[in-house]
Design a protein around this motif. Structure first.
Motif, mmCIF file in Angstrom:
data_model
loop_
_atom_site.group_PDB
_atom_site.id
_atom_site.type_symbol
_atom_site.label_atom_id
_atom_site.label_comp_id
_atom_site.label_asym_id
_atom_site.label_seq_id
_atom_site.Cartn_x
_atom_site.Cartn_y
_atom_site.Cartn_z
ATOM 1 N N VAL A 154 0.840 -1.201 0.000
ATOM 2 C CA VAL A 154 0.000 0.000 0.000
ATOM 3 C C VAL A 154 0.879 1.255 0.000
ATOM 4 O O VAL A 154 0.614 2.214 -0.742
ATOM 5 C CB VAL A 154 -0.959 0.008 1.207
ATOM 6 C CG1 VAL A 154 -1.665 1.368 1.331
ATOM 7 C CG2 VAL A 154 -1.993 -1.105 1.074
ATOM 8 N N PHE A 155 1.932 1.250 0.805
ATOM 9 C CA PHE A 155 2.864 2.378 0.816
ATOM 10 C C PHE A 155 3.458 2.613 -0.572
ATOM 11 O O PHE A 155 3.492 3.738 -1.072
ATOM 12 C CB PHE A 155 3.997 2.127 1.809
ATOM 13 C CG PHE A 155 3.697 2.520 3.229
ATOM 14 C CD1 PHE A 155 3.136 3.755 3.521
ATOM 15 C CD2 PHE A 155 4.004 1.676 4.283
ATOM 16 C CE1 PHE A 155 2.872 4.135 4.832
ATOM 17 C CE2 PHE A 155 3.744 2.040 5.597
ATOM 18 C CZ PHE A 155 3.180 3.272 5.874
ATOM 19 N N LEU A 156 3.948 1.535 -1.191
ATOM 20 C CA LEU A 156 4.610 1.670 -2.491
ATOM 21 C C LEU A 156 3.631 2.078 -3.592
ATOM 22 O O LEU A 156 3.985 2.822 -4.502
ATOM 23 C CB LEU A 156 5.281 0.348 -2.874
ATOM 24 C CG LEU A 156 6.512 -0.063 -2.053
ATOM 25 C CD1 LEU A 156 7.033 -1.400 -2.545
ATOM 26 C CD2 LEU A 156 7.610 0.993 -2.138
ATOM 27 N N PHE A 196 -2.307 -6.234 -8.086
ATOM 28 C CA PHE A 196 -1.685 -7.158 -7.130
ATOM 29 C C PHE A 196 -1.970 -6.737 -5.692
ATOM 30 O O PHE A 196 -2.281 -7.574 -4.832
ATOM 31 C CB PHE A 196 -0.172 -7.234 -7.368
ATOM 32 C CG PHE A 196 0.521 -8.208 -6.463
ATOM 33 C CD1 PHE A 196 0.342 -9.579 -6.625
ATOM 34 C CD2 PHE A 196 1.332 -7.765 -5.424
ATOM 35 C CE1 PHE A 196 0.975 -10.490 -5.783
ATOM 36 C CE2 PHE A 196 1.959 -8.668 -4.580
ATOM 37 C CZ PHE A 196 1.784 -10.037 -4.762
ATOM 38 N N THR A 197 -1.868 -5.438 -5.414
ATOM 39 C CA THR A 197 -2.157 -4.955 -4.060
ATOM 40 C C THR A 197 -3.609 -5.218 -3.690
ATOM 41 O O THR A 197 -3.917 -5.601 -2.552
ATOM 42 C CB THR A 197 -1.846 -3.450 -3.953
ATOM 43 O OG1 THR A 197 -0.469 -3.227 -4.248
ATOM 44 C CG2 THR A 197 -2.141 -2.922 -2.554
ATOM 45 N N HIS A 250 8.609 6.766 5.128
ATOM 46 C CA HIS A 250 8.943 7.941 4.322
ATOM 47 C C HIS A 250 9.833 7.552 3.143
ATOM 48 O O HIS A 250 9.728 8.146 2.068
ATOM 49 C CB HIS A 250 9.620 9.004 5.180
ATOM 50 C CG HIS A 250 9.309 10.405 4.745
ATOM 51 N ND1 HIS A 250 8.025 10.912 4.742
ATOM 52 C CD2 HIS A 250 10.090 11.393 4.253
ATOM 53 C CE1 HIS A 250 8.041 12.158 4.295
ATOM 54 N NE2 HIS A 250 9.278 12.464 3.973
ATOM 55 N N THR A 251 10.679 6.559 3.352
ATOM 56 C CA THR A 251 11.488 6.058 2.239
ATOM 57 C C THR A 251 10.587 5.433 1.179
ATOM 58 O O THR A 251 10.824 5.586 -0.023
ATOM 59 C CB THR A 251 12.507 5.019 2.737
ATOM 60 O OG1 THR A 251 13.295 5.583 3.788
ATOM 61 C CG2 THR A 251 13.433 4.572 1.605
ATOM 62 N N PHE A 252 9.541 4.745 1.613
ATOM 63 C CA PHE A 252 8.600 4.138 0.660
ATOM 64 C C PHE A 252 7.876 5.234 -0.125
ATOM 65 O O PHE A 252 7.597 5.072 -1.315
ATOM 66 C CB PHE A 252 7.576 3.267 1.387
ATOM 67 C CG PHE A 252 8.195 2.228 2.295
ATOM 68 C CD1 PHE A 252 9.464 1.721 2.049
ATOM 69 C CD2 PHE A 252 7.513 1.751 3.405
ATOM 70 C CE1 PHE A 252 10.042 0.769 2.883
ATOM 71 C CE2 PHE A 252 8.073 0.804 4.239
ATOM 72 C CZ PHE A 252 9.341 0.315 3.987
ATOM 73 N N ARG A 253 7.579 6.335 0.543
ATOM 74 C CA ARG A 253 6.916 7.483 -0.115
ATOM 75 C C ARG A 253 7.835 8.047 -1.204
ATOM 76 O O ARG A 253 7.397 8.334 -2.320
ATOM 77 C CB ARG A 253 6.602 8.525 0.949
ATOM 78 C CG ARG A 253 5.835 9.763 0.487
ATOM 79 C CD ARG A 253 5.397 10.535 1.726
ATOM 80 N NE ARG A 253 4.976 11.893 1.429
ATOM 81 C CZ ARG A 253 3.757 12.241 1.047
ATOM 82 N NH1 ARG A 253 2.845 11.322 0.862
ATOM 83 N NH2 ARG A 253 3.444 13.518 0.847
ATOM 84 N N HIS A 254 9.114 8.192 -0.876
ATOM 85 C CA HIS A 254 10.083 8.650 -1.870
ATOM 86 C C HIS A 254 10.201 7.657 -3.024
ATOM 87 O O HIS A 254 10.331 8.059 -4.184
ATOM 88 C CB HIS A 254 11.464 8.822 -1.225
ATOM 89 C CG HIS A 254 11.521 9.930 -0.226
ATOM 90 N ND1 HIS A 254 12.488 10.027 0.753
ATOM 91 C CD2 HIS A 254 10.727 11.018 -0.049
ATOM 92 C CE1 HIS A 254 12.292 11.099 1.478
ATOM 93 N NE2 HIS A 254 11.222 11.719 1.017
ATOM 94 N N THR A 255 10.160 6.375 -2.680
ATOM 95 C CA THR A 255 10.289 5.337 -3.706
ATOM 96 C C THR A 255 9.123 5.403 -4.690
ATOM 97 O O THR A 255 9.314 5.317 -5.906
ATOM 98 C CB THR A 255 10.341 3.943 -3.052
ATOM 99 O OG1 THR A 255 11.449 3.900 -2.137
ATOM 100 C CG2 THR A 255 10.508 2.846 -4.091
#
Length: 308
Positions: A154-156, A196-197, A250-255
């Motif tokens: 969900v984040f990604l 997929f999610t 937050h890293t996932f948000r950037h990704t």
């Protein structure tokens, strides 16, 4: 001797009834509640006010510009520039308000600027790192491991914030759409889920079962999942996967932002998906990762197709 046209600061203090810190802060928070600011924002203001009073050992209503400058000098030896600017923003909001309300005669923040800070490189996960994290979660073969995989997806997929994710309820899932209601700026927005999610979410809901809470993501005691638990779990997954980058929501948000930019999304669409109120932040992502602008110019240039 002829008197000066304007009164001195000392004379103004004599004329004006002195307002106490408690009165000024109460007025400010009343204003915040009337604007329907989030409790997290109000807590942020309160913490910054208390920290400032503790460091300077003075009442907020008595501070002058020189005191704020002294605060900055002290803080530069102790905390990061971004943290100092966070404090200055809180103080600016407070002093601007109580000055407009005429609770103080001068605004000590009037000539204070935010400190310039170097833009650091933004960490984003590569394909191999995403796959390593998924493997670590799947190797656990537990409810918590599968729940965290779904959270990760969900984040990604959406780039939502951690605070937004913990506020998701089951009714917010609408097929391939996810309604984000508990946002940083109080503006609801819709984000989108890949096929997929969606499949993994359906499987998670079956395993989750019917419970007393509407919260989508739950802990092992069937209660709503807390932010610190999610952050702690992903820090651990990053260590187990041997990833040196910071592994966090937050890293996932950037990704998510990086992958969208690399696929050609425009800044305004990305701004909406991420819930930014200022396109400046969004444009930073585009400037960092929009390396194919030259190719796009060749494909979509204004002169293309014209007989010149």
């Amino acid at each position: 001797m002829r008197r000066k046209r304007e009164l001195s600061k000392e004379e103004l203090r004599i004329i004006h009834t002195r307002v106490s810190d408690e009165e000024a802060i109460d007025e400010f928070f009343k204003h915040c509640y009337l604007k329907n600011l989030r409790q997290a924002t109000i807590d942020y203001y309160r913490n910054e006010f208390m920290a400032t009073k503790r460091i300077l050992n003075k009442e907020l209503v008595d501070l002058e510009t020189s005191d704020i400058e002294h605060l900055i000098m002290i803080s530069k030896e102790r905390i990061k520039i971004t943290t100092i600017n966070t404090r200055l923003r809180a103080l600016r909001a407070f002093y601007n308000f109580i000055y407009r309300k005429r609770l103080i005669s001068t605004n000590p923040m009037e000539d204070i600027k935010l400190l310039k800070d170097r833009h650091k490189m933004i960490d984003a996960l590569e394909n191999s790192e995403i796959e390593k994290l998924l493997k670590v979660m799947r190797d656990e073969k537990t409810f918590v491991g599968f729940r965290d995989e779904v959270i990760f997806l969900v984040f990604l997929d959406t780039g939502i914030r951690l605070s937004e994710l913990v506020g998701i309820e089951i009714g917010d899932i609408r097929g391939d759409e996810l309604l984000v209601r508990k946002t940083k700026n109080n503006f609801e927005r819709t984000v989108y889920l890949s096929e997929f999610t969606q499949q993994q979410l359906k499987r998670y809901l079956v395993i989750r079962g019917q419970l007393d809470t509407d919260a989508l993501f739950i802990n092992r005691d069937n209660g709503p999942l807390k932010s610190h638990s999610i952050q702690g779990r992903f820090t651990r997954y990053g260590q187990l996967a041997g990833i040196e980058k910071r592994v966090s929501p937050h890293t996932f948000r950037h990704t998510m932002a990086k992958r969208m930019v690399m696929e050609g999304i425009d800044a305004f669409s990305l701004m909406h998906l991420l819930g930014h109120t200022d396109i400046t932040v969004t444009k930073r992502y585009v400037n960092l990762w929009g390396k194919d602008l030259k190719r796009k110019h060749g494909k979509y240039g204004a002169l293309k197709g014209l007989r010149l």
